[in-house]
Design a protein around this motif. Structure first.
Motif, PDB file in Angstrom:
ATOM      1  N   ARG A 111      36.584  15.802  37.436  1.00  0.00           N
ATOM      2  CA  ARG A 111      35.802  16.776  38.200  1.00  0.00           C
ATOM      3  C   ARG A 111      34.432  16.222  38.570  1.00  0.00           C
ATOM      4  N   ALA A 112      33.711  15.708  37.588  1.00  0.00           N
ATOM      5  CA  ALA A 112      32.376  15.166  37.855  1.00  0.00           C
ATOM      6  C   ALA A 112      32.461  13.912  38.724  1.00  0.00           C
ATOM      7  N   ALA A 113      33.509  13.110  38.539  1.00  0.00           N
ATOM      8  CA  ALA A 113      33.670  11.900  39.352  1.00  0.00           C
ATOM      9  C   ALA A 113      33.945  12.249  40.811  1.00  0.00           C
ATOM     10  N   GLU A 114      34.736  13.303  41.049  1.00  0.00           N
ATOM     11  CA  GLU A 114      34.999  13.740  42.422  1.00  0.00           C
ATOM     12  C   GLU A 114      33.724  14.258  43.077  1.00  0.00           C
ATOM     13  N   ALA A 115      32.935  15.023  42.314  1.00  0.00           N
ATOM     14  CA  ALA A 115      31.656  15.511  42.852  1.00  0.00           C
ATOM     15  C   ALA A 115      30.732  14.341  43.170  1.00  0.00           C
ATOM     16  N   MET A 116      30.697  13.352  42.284  1.00  0.00           N
ATOM     17  CA  MET A 116      29.889  12.158  42.520  1.00  0.00           C
ATOM     18  C   MET A 116      30.308  11.462  43.804  1.00  0.00           C
ATOM     19  N   SER A 430      26.396  20.749  38.513  1.00  0.00           N
ATOM     20  CA  SER A 430      26.603  20.846  37.069  1.00  0.00           C
ATOM     21  C   SER A 430      26.185  22.201  36.517  1.00  0.00           C
ATOM     22  N   LYS A 431      25.315  22.915  37.241  1.00  0.00           N
ATOM     23  CA  LYS A 431      24.888  24.225  36.753  1.00  0.00           C
ATOM     24  C   LYS A 431      25.810  25.348  37.228  1.00  0.00           C
ATOM     25  N   TYR A 432      26.250  25.297  38.458  1.00  0.00           N
ATOM     26  CA  TYR A 432      26.959  26.448  39.021  1.00  0.00           C
ATOM     27  C   TYR A 432      28.472  26.257  39.142  1.00  0.00           C
ATOM     28  N   LEU A 433      28.967  25.087  38.757  1.00  0.00           N
ATOM     29  CA  LEU A 433      30.407  24.844  38.754  1.00  0.00           C
ATOM     30  C   LEU A 433      30.778  24.133  37.456  1.00  0.00           C
ATOM     31  N   PRO A 434      31.982  24.345  36.948  1.00  0.00           N
ATOM     32  CA  PRO A 434      32.387  23.682  35.693  1.00  0.00           C
ATOM     33  C   PRO A 434      32.501  22.173  35.876  1.00  0.00           C
TER      34      PRO A 434
END
Length: 475
Positions: A111-116, A430-434
């Protein structure tokens, strides 16, 4: 029955249940912003504001405020563009290729990698607009109808290929990221305490009801998007490398660039994922989900791709010698011994030597070493792009036209703008999405947590009874 492999290292520690996963990840979204988050977000906004001022001054005055000259017509703008595109590669690799290969360790970091990926591509696109000088004419790079004037683009130009490759990559990455968010958005919708949050997350969840048919369609679309994304991982940075490889400039005109650029992109992308996830792991107390196993697996990939990049560096020198072209040989000798020798050896040290430290299991599983070496890798990959671009241009066939490039405060300020933009977007995400995919972690928790079952073949009764996880379960 809870089934745990007695051989594989657990991917989720702490004996987590499904309810624990939901609670641990949702509380960051549902709670009020912490003091630390506010300070960090404020710093990123200040950096973004300064960078924005530099950017608008660049557009107002023109590209003459940069340190470019007649000889070095590309420098920090294209260096930063290629660097950000490379960072955006790891997200799609983790999401698509590892999904197709059924690698369960991807579930806590995808998830974080896709957002990155999305934010990095936005930063890369900003440099395309910057070095156009007239960003309001950016649509000229698109094949618009002739009713807009004679605007048909030159399809033989790799710069035009960039537009299509990156826009396609960005669209598919956004879609992949959003589809993966839908089940978690529905969970947050169902837990929302006020009408505004319930409406916003409910709208974004698009009526998700958690039925078996809905889950089946979710699985289908995930596999389809993974299949579409996989060739993009290889094609996007390949096309970026064509910006250089299709030219006839010594140091650029080489067929090794496509695979070399792709390996370098994955290399730098995974390093940035490590930096972000190590900080997120501590700040949001997600040590049970982003474990040493995840850190070690990513460091293994960094070691592999770093070794590939090192082989590519040596191959470039060999081909320059083997070609018998004196200009090609000089281009590479100049990189190592010319005025920019310090940049070349910084690149070699950061990209070739430093990743080899990960052959040590102790360093590979060390938080401090991993964070430090990941920063070093990204510094080295920036120097790689700088060396490729500037040292190939600053000395050509005519010594009278040789020139040096020196960045101005606006070169630096525009680069700072991209960092401010990236971290502002990441903090909001990171604040408004898991930050962790709850649905996918729950899907693997039965087979990938450290909680031992009461009966399992291959584990003796004495070992089971001595296990802390077993004692906790018995209590």
């Amino acid at each position: 029955m809870h089934v745990t492999s007695p051989v594989r290292t657990p991917l989720v520690t702490g004996g987590k249940t499904y309810a624990d996963v939901t609670e641990d990840i949702c509380k960051q979204v549902e709670g009020k912003p912490t003091k630390e988050w506010k300070v960090a977000f404020g710093i990123s906004l200040a950096v973004l504001a300064y960078g924005t001022a530099c950017l608008f001054w660049t557009w107002w005055e023109g590209l003459g405020v940069w340190g470019l000259n007649k000889t070095v017509g590309w420098a920090w703008d294209i260096t930063n563009f290629v660097w950000w595109v490379g960072i955006g590669h790891a997200g799609t690799l983790i999401s698509a290729i590892l999904l197709l290969f059924r690698q369960k360790w991807r579930t806590s970091i995808n998830r974080a990698a896709e957002a990155m990926t999305i934010f990095a591509v936005i930063c890369a696109a900003s440099f395309i607009l910057m070095h156009m000088g007239r960003p309001w004419l950016a649509h000229w790079a698109l094949p618009l109808p002739n009713t807009f004037g004679s605007l048909w683009v030159n399809f033989n130009s790799p710069l035009v290929w960039d537009v299509f490759a990156i826009s396609t990559y960005f669209s598919v990455s956004c879609l992949f990221w959003y589809v993966g968010l839908v089940p978690d958005l529905a969970t947050i919708r169902d837990r929302a305490q006020n009408k505004v949050s319930k409406y916003i997350y409910g709208t974004l969840a698009m009526g998700w009801n958690g039925s078996s048919k809905t889950w089946a369609r979710y699985e289908y679309i995930s596999l389809i998007l993974a299949g579409l994304s996989t060739p993009l991982v290889l094609s996007v940075h390949t096309i970026v490398s064509f910006d250089f490889a299709t030219s006839v400039i010594p140091g650029w005109h080489t067929t090794i660039f496509p695979p070399y650029f792709v390996a370098g992109a994955i290399f730098s992308g995974f390093a940035m994922v490590q930096n972000l996830m190590l900080v997120t792991r501590v700040v949001y107390k997600l040590e049970d989900y982003i474990t040493f196993e995840h850190i070690e697996m990513m460091n293994t990939i960094i070691t592999l791709t770093g070794s590939i990049v090192g082989v590519a560096y040596l191959t470039e020198f060999f081909i320059a010698w083997y070609s018998g072209v004196e200009y090609e040989s000089y281009a590479f000798i100049n990189r190592a011994t010319g005025p920019y020798w310090w940049a070349y050896w910084a690149m070699m040290t950061c990209n070739v030597i430093s990743p080899q430290l990960f052959w040590s299991r102790k360093i590979r599983r060390s938080i401090t070493w991993t964070f430090f070496l990941s920063v070093v890798v990204n510094i080295g990959m920036w120097f790689e792009r700088f060396v490729i671009i500037v040292t190939s241009l600053h000395r050509d066939y005519i010594p009278s036209s040789w020139a040096m490039f020196y960045p101005t405060m606006f070169d630096i300020g525009d680069y700072i703008f991209s960092f401010g933009l990236f971290f502002t977007l990441f903090f909001l995400f990171s604040k408004y999405l898991p930050v962790i995919n709850m649905a996918e972690v729950k899907a693997v928790i039965r087979t990938s947590s450290e909680k031992l079952p009461k009966k399992i073949s291959g584990v003796s009764k004495a070992d089971r009874l001595a296990s802390p996880a077993y004692k906790k379960d018995a209590e």
